[in-house]
Design an enzyme around this catalytic site. Structure first.
Site: not given
Ligand code: UD1
Length: 436
Positions: A24-25, A119, A124, A307, A399
């Site tokens: 999915k990701n 979610c 986020r 996850d 999803r």
């Molecule tokens: C992706 C995955 C999700 C998984 C997560 C962590 C997808 C579509 N989703 O989500 O399933 O749970 O990785 O493995 O791939 N953060 C910031 N600033 C930013 C971006 C992130 O502070 O600009 C923080 C977030 O709050 C979190 C951490 O970084 O604490 C990791 O988040 P991130 O790896 O970005 O998660 P997603 O890409 O949203």
């Protein structure tokens, strides 16, 4: 939206073989990435999950020609895309639509996307994505919930990520593949899907090196062409079935996986005394009647994935002694705990730490999925529990898992998808198996 539920009669060990679908990701980034090419791209091993359907609609909405076949294949022609804006009502349904920011910025030098939904597992932010786009020379502003990014010409730069973010790493890669010169992402995420996206971009003619390490280098190219690409297996779907097999004291071959991607889950299951046998492209999980306690801290890859934190919490609930899970990525990822407690689990949450006093068993109850992986956890709990469990809000589960009930039924589980109007009591009072 159709309100459906899962009815599960628990207590049966899972047995047999389950085949894992595409990640999915990875697919939610690769589908928009296809718009960067001037020709059509064909993507195989596509999972039929709701996020893919939503994304296909979004891509059509911005002008792409999309053809989704029933054989796990999609063809996307981005040459017809003219719009640099994505529609709010669709984007709000999935968080990963933020990848359109990097893609449209890379393709047109401008993008306008509503802030993403997805979610509810805590704050986020997308500040690291924005930091990356700005470093490439874009002017970015957020107004009334809409992110607008624009650049005359994107120019390569070195970007240090303050947090290891999957989304920011991929989004910056997407914007940088056609930028002028060299972009370096330092402290990049190393998840298998980051590597898959880089491989897909390279398949289109991009020059991305170092994906899978913490430094990714992208040399901009002028043009990307069409290609055929096969998505990697879903590490999280595989881990979910591994945990379900262990929790039900079953014996399951989880097939079509890359065992290396599952090492953190395998390590924790082994620590709990569960047998895990690795093959070239499968893992076999054999449960035991009383798993041992475990301590888990979620971390970016290759650490234990956040996850799978919710699914494995079911195993911690029925393990011997006191287990501890520290969720280090998201602040609201224990919302499933309340539901598990209603099924008899003894869990205390303090901030980002959950403490599990192992119980002998769980009992069926009416429970509600609060997010995608919470839903997966409640299904596992239902499979473990004595009696019938009803899980509602299963649109969250759809999803990210392709017809999970069919795959579980193939492993001998008693699980059925019912419409909202159908009665739990009717299912409970019937003496026959739920699966016909
Ligand atoms: C992706 C995955 C999700 C998984 C997560 C962590 C997808 C579509 N989703 O989500 O399933 O749970 O990785 O493995 O791939 N953060 C910031 N600033 C930013 C971006 C992130 O502070 O600009 C923080 C977030 O709050 C979190 C951490 O970084 O604490 C990791 O988040 P991130 O790896 O970005 O998660 P997603 O890409 O949203």
């Amino acid at each position: 939206m159709l309100l459906e539920k899962f009815y599960i009669r628990g207590g049966k060990p899972l047995t047999g073989t389950v085949t894992i679908g595409g990640a999915k990701n990875a697919v939610v980034a690769i589908m928009p990435a296809a718009l960067l090419a001037d020709e059509s791209c064909t993507i195989d091993n596509l999972p039929y999950i709701d996020d893919v359907i939503t994304l296909a609609d979004i891509l059509e909405e911005v002008g792409a020609k999309v053809s989704l076949s029933t054989k796990g294949r999609i063809t996307i022609d981005g040459s017809t895309v003219t719009d640099h804006k994505a529609p709010y009502d669709m984007v709000k349904r999935m968080r990963a639509s933020y990848y359109l920011l990097g893609v449209l910025l890379g393709k047109f030098g401008k993008a306008e996307i509503p802030l993403p939904g997805g979610c509810e597992i805590g704050a986020r932010p997308i500040d690291q994505h924005i930091k990356g786009f700005e470093a490439l020379g874009a002017k970015v502003e957020i107004e009334h919930g809409i992110v607008r990014a624009e650049a005359k010409r994107l120019i390569g730069n070195e970007i240090y990520l303050d947090v290891v973010s999957v989304g920011a790493t991929i989004n910056i890669m997407l914007a940088a593949v056609k930028a002028e010169g060299l972009t370096t992402i330092v402290n990049a995420a190393k998840e298998p899907h980051v590597v898959d996206v880089a491989n897909f971009l390279n398949c289109m003619g991009a020059k991305v090196k170092g994906a899978g390490t913490d430094t990714i280098r992208i040399k901009g190219v002028d043009k990307l062409s069409g290609c055929e690409y096969t998505i990697i297996p879903d590490q999280i779907e595989a881990g979910t079935f591994m945990i379900a097999a262990a929790a039900t004291n079953g014996d399951v071959i989880v097939a079509n996986v890359i065992p290396k991607h599952l090492e953190s889950v395998t390590a924790k299951l082994l620590e709990m005394g569960i047998e895990v046998i690795e093959g070239d492209d499968y893992v076999r999980v054999k449960g035991i009647s009383k798993p041992r306690k475990v301590n888990i801290k979620t971390l970016p890859y290759p650490g234990f994935p956040t996850d799978l934190q919710q699914p494995i919490s079911v195993l911690c609930s029925i393990a011997e002694g006191t287990s501890i899970i520290h969720e280090s990525l998201f602040d609201h990822r224990f919302r499933h705990v309340e539901e598990l407690s209603r099924m008899g689990a003894k869990i205390k949450v303090e901030d980002r730490v959950a403490i599990f006093e192992g119980v002998d068993g769980l009992t069926g109850a009416l429970v509600s999925a609060t997010d995608l992986r919470a839903g997966a956890a409640l299904i596992i709990a239902g499979l473990v529990a004595e009696g019938v469990t009803e899980v509602d809000n299963i649109h969250f589960i759809d999803r990210g898992y392709e017809r999970i009930e069919r795959k579980l039924a193939g492993l001998n589980a008693d699980i059925k998808r019912l419409d909202d109007g159908q009665s739990l009591l009717k299912a409970v009072s019937s003496n026959v198996s739920l699966i016909k």
